[in-house]
Design a protein around this motif. Sequence first.
Motif, PDB file in Angstrom:
ATOM      1  N   VAL A  23      22.717 -10.789 -13.862  1.00 18.00           N
ATOM      2  CA  VAL A  23      21.792 -11.924 -13.908  1.00 18.00           C
ATOM      3  C   VAL A  23      20.625 -11.712 -12.945  1.00 18.00           C
ATOM      4  O   VAL A  23      19.478 -12.041 -13.267  1.00 18.00           O
ATOM      5  CB  VAL A  23      22.539 -13.246 -13.613  1.00 18.00           C
ATOM      6  N   LYS A  24      20.903 -11.150 -11.776  1.00 19.15           N
ATOM      7  CA  LYS A  24      19.794 -10.832 -10.861  1.00 19.15           C
ATOM      8  C   LYS A  24      18.818  -9.855 -11.513  1.00 19.15           C
ATOM      9  O   LYS A  24      17.592 -10.036 -11.433  1.00 19.15           O
ATOM     10  CB  LYS A  24      20.344 -10.225  -9.559  1.00 19.15           C
ATOM     11  N   GLY A  25      19.359  -8.811 -12.147  1.00 16.90           N
ATOM     12  CA  GLY A  25      18.500  -7.838 -12.808  1.00 16.90           C
ATOM     13  C   GLY A  25      17.730  -8.439 -13.959  1.00 16.90           C
ATOM     14  O   GLY A  25      16.568  -8.073 -14.208  1.00 16.90           O
ATOM     15  N   LEU A  26      18.338  -9.377 -14.673  1.00 16.56           N
ATOM     16  CA  LEU A  26      17.650 -10.050 -15.776  1.00 16.56           C
ATOM     17  C   LEU A  26      16.433 -10.821 -15.269  1.00 16.56           C
ATOM     18  O   LEU A  26      15.332 -10.723 -15.832  1.00 16.56           O
ATOM     19  CB  LEU A  26      18.619 -10.994 -16.482  1.00 16.56           C
ATOM     20  N   CYS A  27      16.621 -11.593 -14.206  1.00 14.87           N
ATOM     21  CA  CYS A  27      15.509 -12.387 -13.667  1.00 14.87           C
ATOM     22  C   CYS A  27      14.387 -11.479 -13.151  1.00 14.87           C
ATOM     23  O   CYS A  27      13.205 -11.762 -13.370  1.00 14.87           O
ATOM     24  CB  CYS A  27      16.019 -13.304 -12.559  1.00 14.87           C
ATOM     25  N   TYR A  28      14.759 -10.401 -12.475  1.00 17.11           N
ATOM     26  CA  TYR A  28      13.756  -9.437 -12.000  1.00 17.11           C
ATOM     27  C   TYR A  28      13.000  -8.827 -13.178  1.00 17.11           C
ATOM     28  O   TYR A  28      11.767  -8.701 -13.136  1.00 17.11           O
ATOM     29  CB  TYR A  28      14.448  -8.357 -11.179  1.00 17.11           C
TER      30      TYR A  28
END
Length: 610
Positions: free
Chosen positions: A347-352
Amino acid sequence: MERIIFGIKHRNFFIFIAATAFSLAFSTKAMPSPETYDVVIYGGTSAGVASAVQVARTGKSVVIIEPGQHLGGMSSSGLGATDTGNIGAIGGIANEFYRRIHVHYHGGSMNNRGTYRFEPSAAQKVFNDLIAEHDIPVVYGERLDLRNGVRMNGLRIEKIVMESGREFIGLMYIDATYEGDLMAKAGVTYTTGRESNDTYGETLNGVQVGRSRAHNFNFPVDPYLWPGDPSSGLLPGISDENPGPDGSGDNKIQAYNFRLCMTNNPENRRRWVRPAHYDPRRYELLLRYFEAGLGTLPLHVSPVPNNKSDTNNRDAFSSDNIGMNWDYPEGDYETRERIIIDHKLYVKGLCYTLAMNQRVPLEIRRYMMDWGLARNEFTDNGNWPYQMYVREARRMVSDYVMTEHNCLGTRHAPDSVGMGSYNMDSHNVQRYVDSDGLARNEGDVQVRLQKPYGISYRSIIPRKGECENLLVPVCVSASHIAYGSIRMEPVYMILGQSAGTASVLAIISGVGVQDISYGALREILINDRQVLDYGIIPETLEGIVVDDTEAMLDGEWIESESVTPFVGDGYLHDDNTQGGKSARFETNVDFSGQYEVRFYYTTHENRATN
């Protein structure tokens, strides 16, 4: 002689030992005696808190054992846009929780209506206040020993043991966790995954390729590492297996995610940065989806107070980490921790990616760059939610299994201890390659309900002949698709309260949870403002019943379902007009004599007083 201080870590504290350089003096400390309560609750979710408050209000002793460090489960971990369904079905402590949220934001008295959108910190405060007001002890950071943590004596749990060795003894136990570890280790029958439609005569269970239209790819997207080349392999997260025939069962689990609390307030916003271990291949399918035609943000950003959000999954490629959680329900703590970390990185990578990748449409990048994690939420956890959204894990199999027939109103539980009303909602379960060689998702089912339905008492207790002093208000006995409606935070609180009541009634009656009087339980629940019936089933009433659908009417009447409970599918209302209408109820009787005539109507301040 030089003195040396040794620090030996023991559970959550340190024992310091003073010694000389040449002579060490060790002291041992015996494990504390088992801690004894009337009711022991494992899991500080919203259901666990509601259970504990209800038990405390009866004067019985109760403890909550919470493996983490915070109360409230998903209700205080980002799920602030409540999946309410019909709010008329939310009673008791659940209703009180949302009214307390209203007071938190707007002041006034508890007589006000509820507020169903809130910040995580607001929910945390309300849960903590409820616990403090009732002086309920909470033990944080203790996990059940999965190898030998449940000691049985016949059909009763004698005590439970934590990994630390700490022991708890109760007359009754409530498993209020999302995972159902206590239930499983007590030898209760349970299942995971999806039943086939044949199991309970359903239509919405099992594999649902034909129904999985929402949250799916609306434009053709190539699934291969090298577009058009199957020999190159598949992009991450895509299965090379066929999902199976529609309606067939499997052990696969609907997707989990994190419900982020974001803000667009620059003074409180934490900007997106490239996370550690970022793997751009995980988002290649999303970038191709944008290039194929997706023009909207694949996140559902629901507003909550103070310029914040409850951010959830939306569209074919979003915050749901599809297919990466199948081992979670039966996994040990290490397995689950790996899955949690993977979901967090995903999810962190998705937002980035959404904020920074040049292949994302400019307007979407600008929108995401305006948002970031709220700095004043989850302040002791890097502003990240405490709880991963475990939408479904284990589900008990008891003497009454809730199915889609209950949700659709074609089957009625005669022993209701609360009501559900939200859609039958399953998120996607797997991502695969279809017959055209394109990426597809499977498992999403969204079916609206006509009205609330009762949830059986037998669905929150083990079947007869299994554990006699355990109640399970979260991992309830339900088919996969029915659980998709039941698994909402208000319902967990409702069932938690009812479980607390039933546990006390079992103690007072000196019987197992399977043998308490439902009539006595029902009376207590109604007195405690639980909503148990949305419409009273005519066939359950004594005597001769003539519903309004059979009445002879003069004048114009309108149908209504605004105030519960009512008989049948609703009631007739004169629309607040001035007289000139009548309803005549006629029936034939089998024999002459005296009859008691009862008139059922819903109470409200606008009802006639004469």
